[in-house]
Scaffold this motif. Structure first.
Motif, short mmCIF file in Angstrom:
data_model
loop_
_atom_site.label_atom_id
_atom_site.label_comp_id
_atom_site.label_asym_id
_atom_site.label_seq_id
_atom_site.Cartn_x
_atom_site.Cartn_y
_atom_site.Cartn_z
N ALA A 8 0.83 -1.21 0.00
CA ALA A 8 0.00 0.00 0.00
C ALA A 8 0.86 1.26 0.00
CB ALA A 8 -0.93 0.00 1.22
N ILE A 9 1.97 1.22 0.74
CA ILE A 9 2.86 2.38 0.78
C ILE A 9 3.46 2.66 -0.59
CG2 ILE A 9 5.03 3.26 1.73
CD1 ILE A 9 4.35 1.75 4.32
N PHE A 10 3.92 1.62 -1.25
CA PHE A 10 4.53 1.81 -2.58
C PHE A 10 3.48 2.24 -3.61
CE2 PHE A 10 8.27 0.21 -0.75
CZ PHE A 10 9.31 0.30 -1.65
N GLN A 11 2.28 1.68 -3.51
CA GLN A 11 1.22 2.06 -4.45
C GLN A 11 0.82 3.51 -4.26
OE1 GLN A 11 -1.81 -0.89 -3.70
NE2 GLN A 11 -1.07 -2.24 -5.34
N SER A 12 0.85 4.00 -3.02
CA SER A 12 0.51 5.41 -2.77
C SER A 12 1.52 6.35 -3.41
CB SER A 12 0.42 5.67 -1.27
OG SER A 12 1.71 5.62 -0.66
N CYS A 13 2.72 5.82 -3.68
CA CYS A 13 3.76 6.60 -4.36
C CYS A 13 3.82 6.30 -5.86
CB CYS A 13 5.12 6.32 -3.72
SG CYS A 13 5.22 6.75 -1.98
N ASN A 14 2.79 5.58 -6.33
CA ASN A 14 2.71 5.20 -7.75
C ASN A 14 3.90 4.37 -8.20
OD1 ASN A 14 0.25 6.62 -8.21
ND2 ASN A 14 1.40 8.54 -8.33
N ILE A 15 4.37 3.50 -7.30
CA ILE A 15 5.48 2.59 -7.62
C ILE A 15 4.93 1.17 -7.62
CG2 ILE A 15 7.75 1.75 -6.93
CD1 ILE A 15 8.18 4.40 -5.46
N THR A 16 5.04 0.51 -8.72
CA THR A 16 4.51 -0.86 -8.83
C THR A 16 5.60 -1.81 -9.32
OG1 THR A 16 3.76 -0.44 -11.10
CG2 THR A 16 2.18 -0.02 -9.33
N THR A 22 12.12 -6.63 -1.54
CA THR A 22 12.79 -5.36 -1.82
C THR A 22 12.09 -4.21 -1.11
OG1 THR A 22 13.49 -6.18 -3.98
CG2 THR A 22 13.58 -3.80 -3.64
N ARG A 23 10.74 -4.24 -1.16
CA ARG A 23 9.98 -3.19 -0.47
C ARG A 23 10.32 -3.15 1.02
NH1 ARG A 23 5.41 -5.59 -3.22
NH2 ARG A 23 4.60 -6.25 -1.18
N CYS A 24 10.35 -4.33 1.63
CA CYS A 24 10.62 -4.40 3.08
C CYS A 24 12.04 -3.96 3.39
CB CYS A 24 10.38 -5.82 3.58
SG CYS A 24 8.64 -6.32 3.54
N ALA A 25 12.99 -4.31 2.53
CA ALA A 25 14.38 -3.91 2.75
C ALA A 25 14.53 -2.40 2.70
CB ALA A 25 15.28 -4.57 1.71
N ILE A 26 13.81 -1.76 1.77
CA ILE A 26 13.87 -0.30 1.65
C ILE A 26 13.20 0.37 2.86
CG2 ILE A 26 13.03 1.67 0.31
CD1 ILE A 26 13.31 -0.11 -2.19
N LEU A 27 12.02 -0.12 3.23
CA LEU A 27 11.28 0.48 4.33
C LEU A 27 11.98 0.29 5.66
CD1 LEU A 27 7.63 -0.50 3.36
CD2 LEU A 27 8.67 1.77 3.24
N ARG A 28 12.75 -0.80 5.80
CA ARG A 28 13.42 -1.10 7.06
C ARG A 28 14.41 -0.01 7.44
NH1 ARG A 28 14.89 -6.10 5.67
NH2 ARG A 28 12.80 -6.90 6.07
N ASP A 29 14.90 0.75 6.48
CA ASP A 29 15.86 1.82 6.77
C ASP A 29 15.18 3.07 7.31
OD1 ASP A 29 18.05 0.36 5.96
OD2 ASP A 29 17.90 1.02 3.86
#
Length: 263
Positions: A8-16, A22-29
């Motif tokens: 949902a976070i990535f979709q809100s940024c129009n990233i699909t 990969t999403r979790c690795a990025i958000l973990r920072d």
């Protein structure tokens, strides 16, 4: 977007098209996975009573207050506690699956100044109503701790308990009065206010210890023994930190106009 999924976070940024790993690795920072906090429902009346309570006890010497409460511990621990990181190539440990956590033990304790009272175990199968609660206090708190105290200590001690039906009933109130715990020696307690009781923090310390690394237990006696061992490891300074937090809690209640302050 608090408590949103990584998708949902990535979709809100129009990233699909980004894999979950990969999403979790990025958000973990930049973020942490958290559960929603549970708070008691506070209506206007509750908030006013919490403010009145804070004003009443604002100048109280809290070193003479005995803060009490019960805690239930299960064989499996709270839901969601058996989670943590494991190394690549390692398998997650196997956990037993049991209904309702495999049963549990009800524990009562108190803290005053830098001293822990108890913990005491409620007999298995006993439901705490007014009569059984008073008998429990007689057999444990009064006989094993209170009667050893000096007359001056008993004169000054203030007994705190929450508003559970077995605590606040006419029967229990009258019984405590016959024990000399009445009027100003029995603290009034506002509704829906576990955040104001410092012993709740002690319960958290004990639970973190007995359930660390996803620990499970095979019998009620074994989990009780773990509670006793964990309680013995809580030193006087830790307890003193909790009881000395009360001035700050009262000021926070007033600043938030009776609102929930956390623990």
């Amino acid at each position: 977007m608090p408590l949103a999924t990584s998708l949902a976070i990535f979709q809100s940024c129009n990233i699909t098209g980004v894999p979950k790993s990969t999403r979790c690795a990025i958000l973990r920072d930049m973020a942490k996975v958290r559960k929603a906090e549970r708070r008691p429902p506070l209506n206007k009346t509750h908030k006013l009573k919490r403010q009145d309570w804070a004003k009443k006890y604002l100048k109280t010497g809290f070193s003479k207050v005995l803060w009490t409460d019960e805690m239930r511990v299960s064989l499996d621990g709270p839901d969601g506690w058996a989670r943590g990181w494991i190394g690549k190539g390692q398998r997650a440990p196997v956990r037993l699956r049991r209904q309702q956590g495999g049963g549990g033990v009800l524990v009562w304790a108190g803290i005053i100044k830098d001293e822990l009272v108890g913990p005491f175990r409620v007999e298995d199968g006993v439901k705490l109503n007014s009569q059984s609660y008073c008998q429990f206090l007689e057999d444990t708190f009064f006989k094993q701790w209170y009667r050893k105290k000096s007359a001056s200590f008993k004169k000054n001690m203030i007994f705190m308990q929450d508003n559970a039906p077995s605590h606040a009933s006419k029967y229990s109130t009258a019984w405590l009065a016959r024990k000399g715990i009445k009027e100003e020696k029995l603290m009034t307690w506002p509704p829906c206010s576990p955040d104001l009781n410092p012993i709740e923090n002690l319960w958290s310390i004990i639970k973190c210890e007995i359930y660390k690394e996803g620990k499970q237990y095979t019998s009620l006696n074994s989990v009780w023994e773990a509670v006793v061992a964990a309680a013995r490891n809580v030193d006087g300074e830790q307890i003193k930190t909790l009881t000395e937090s009360m001035d700050g809690r009262l000021l926070s209640v007033l600043a938030k106009k009776g609102g929930y302050i956390g623990r």
